[in-house]
Design an enzyme around this catalytic site. Structure first.
Site, PDB file in Angstrom:
ATOM      1  CG  ASP A  67     -14.765   8.058   4.584  1.00 55.32           C
ATOM      2  OD1 ASP A  67     -15.516   6.701   3.952  1.00 55.32           O
ATOM      3  OD2 ASP A  67     -13.068   7.708   4.610  1.00 55.32           O
ATOM      4  NE  ARG A  75      -4.823  -1.467   0.115  1.00 48.74           N
ATOM      5  CZ  ARG A  75      -5.671  -1.555   1.307  1.00 48.74           C
ATOM      6  NH1 ARG A  75      -5.694  -1.141   2.855  1.00 48.74           N
ATOM      7  NH2 ARG A  75      -5.976  -2.969   1.154  1.00 48.74           N
TER       8      ARG A  75
HETATM    9  C1  LIG Z   1     -14.391  -0.445   2.521  1.00 41.48           C
HETATM   10  S1  LIG Z   1     -15.036   1.265   2.441  1.00 41.48           S
HETATM   11  C2  LIG Z   1     -16.880   0.883   3.080  1.00 41.48           C
HETATM   12  C3  LIG Z   1     -17.739   1.890   1.869  1.00 41.48           C
HETATM   13  C4  LIG Z   1     -19.229   2.027   1.863  1.00 41.48           C
HETATM   14  N1  LIG Z   1     -19.506   2.206   3.792  1.00 41.48           N
HETATM   15  C5  LIG Z   1     -19.735   0.398   1.236  1.00 41.48           C
HETATM   16  O1  LIG Z   1     -20.266  -0.603   2.113  1.00 41.48           O
HETATM   17  O2  LIG Z   1     -19.605   0.337   0.499  1.00 41.48           O
HETATM   18  C6  LIG Z   1     -14.780   1.875   4.094  1.00 41.48           C
HETATM   19  C7  LIG Z   1     -14.350   3.263   4.142  1.00 41.48           C
HETATM   20  O3  LIG Z   1     -14.642   3.287   5.850  1.00 41.48           O
HETATM   21  C8  LIG Z   1     -13.488   4.372   6.194  1.00 41.48           C
HETATM   22  N2  LIG Z   1     -12.819   5.065   7.344  1.00 41.48           N
HETATM   23  C9  LIG Z   1     -11.582   4.027   7.885  1.00 41.48           C
HETATM   24  N3  LIG Z   1     -12.114   4.445   9.243  1.00 41.48           N
HETATM   25  C10 LIG Z   1     -12.648   5.967   9.637  1.00 41.48           C
HETATM   26  C11 LIG Z   1     -13.015   6.139  10.227  1.00 41.48           C
HETATM   27  N4  LIG Z   1     -12.170   5.768  11.796  1.00 41.48           N
HETATM   28  N5  LIG Z   1     -13.693   6.988  10.627  1.00 41.48           N
HETATM   29  C12 LIG Z   1     -14.347   7.624   9.139  1.00 41.48           C
HETATM   30  N6  LIG Z   1     -14.478   6.982   8.207  1.00 41.48           N
HETATM   31  C13 LIG Z   1     -13.088   6.318   8.054  1.00 41.48           C
HETATM   32  C14 LIG Z   1     -12.474   4.448   4.365  1.00 41.48           C
HETATM   33  O4  LIG Z   1     -11.281   5.580   4.615  1.00 41.48           O
HETATM   34  C15 LIG Z   1     -13.562   3.783   3.486  1.00 41.48           C
HETATM   35  O5  LIG Z   1     -13.688   4.827   3.074  1.00 41.48           O
END
Ligand SMILES: C[S@@+](CC[C@H](N)C(=O)[O-])C[C@H]1O[C@@H](n2cnc3c(N)ncnc32)[C@H](O)[C@@H]1O
Length: 272
Positions: free
Chosen positions: A141, A33
């Site tokens: 996000d 990454r």
């Molecule tokens: C796998 S994606 C999920 C997107 C969408 N909810 C879906 O299910 O398709 C996970 C997202 O969580 C966000 N994320 C990770 N840690 C986070 C945090 N502490 N607070 C807010 N968002 C976070 C990441 O940036 C990423 O965009």
């Protein structure tokens, strides 16, 4: 090769800043990454990167954390949750909120926006009768880069082909190499940067919360803390949607899973 010491530094940094837990076998993941960052900067190795990070360069730390996150998402992900939203959650809430004519929905880890736009498209297409309502779709996000993409609402043909039903293409403007969500739908979604581990006390109470495919990356303690705060925010008769591999089980007994296969839909116990 990343040394154990440098791996531990990055693991602790990522954990502290966004909650993502990297197990000890994830050395390869960190290397893979972070390699684009090495290629695009003057840093020649992970060791040099870690020593720069130790100088507390906030911008660099943020870049590292963003690269370590998984942003995988697509339109109408897993289908069933959106069927439940369509067939059960919105009709039920539309009936019980008729007096106020207000509905608040939060997509709490929205990545590049396909999730909140799926919700907006569903409302636009299937719930014309709510067009005079005050419907707020908040999408948030932690990541600056995914939020920038989400705000643009521009998707490649490949991203469109992942989950967007063809009849909804009319809500997107085509161009030579991409599709952009039309302004009327884009305007339904309000984007905001929120770290789920930090304060979000100023949010209004929510009728529906999508917290999908994000808890899975956190420690049990962080999952508990977040679910307990979600509980304060969710209206007593509201709906919480988690990802297919996530659950409130053994984490928060106040939630009850709805008996709809693969919906990942939860309600507060004791509510209708
Ligand atoms: C796998 S994606 C999920 C997107 C969408 N909810 C879906 O299910 O398709 C996970 C997202 O969580 C966000 N994320 C990770 N840690 C986070 C945090 N502490 N607070 C807010 N968002 C976070 C990441 O940036 C990423 O965009």
């Amino acid at each position: 090769m990343i040394t154990d010491k440098d791996f531990s530094y990055i693991r602790d940094l990522v954990r502290a800043r966004c909650g993502l837990v990297l197990s000890d076998d994830k050395h390869y993941l960190v290397e893979t990454r972070l390699s684009p960052l090495l290629q695009s900067s003057s840093l020649r190795s992970i060791a040099e990167l870690v020593s720069a990070l130790r100088q507390q360069e906030d911008q660099l730390q943020r870049q590292v954390v963003e690269l370590m996150m998984t942003n995988e998402t697509y339109f109408f992900r897993d289908v069933v949750p959106f069927d439940v939203l369509h067939q059960v959650a919105i009709p039920t809430l539309a009936a019980s909120r008729a007096a106020s004519g207000e509905l608040a929905i939060w997509s709490a880890a929205c990545s590049t926006g396909q999730e909140p736009y799926s919700i907006a498209l569903l409302l636009r297409e299937e719930f014309q009768r709510l067009s005079s309502w005050k419907v707020r779709i908040l999408a948030s996000d932690i990541s600056t880069s995914v939020l920038a993409r989400a705000r643009l609402g521009r998707y490649s043909q490949y991203e469109i082909s992942r989950g967007l039903p063809p009849h909804l293409l009319k809500h997107l403007q085509p161009s030579s190499d991409s599709w952009t969500i039309r302004d009327d739908v884009r305007g339904m979604v309000e984007f905001r940067q929120i770290n789920l581990l930090s304060a979000w006390d100023d949010l209004p109470t929510m009728d529906i919360i999508f917290l999908r495919n994000v808890l899975i990356y956190f420690s049990d303690d962080d999952k508990r803390r977040i679910l307990s705060r979600i509980r304060q925010l969710l209206r007593p008769d509201g709906y919480l949607f988690l990802g297919g591999a996530e659950s409130t089980m053994h984490l928060d007994d106040h939630f009850e899973r709805m008996l709809i296969d693969r919906a990942g839909c939860y309600r507060l116990r004791g509510e209708a």
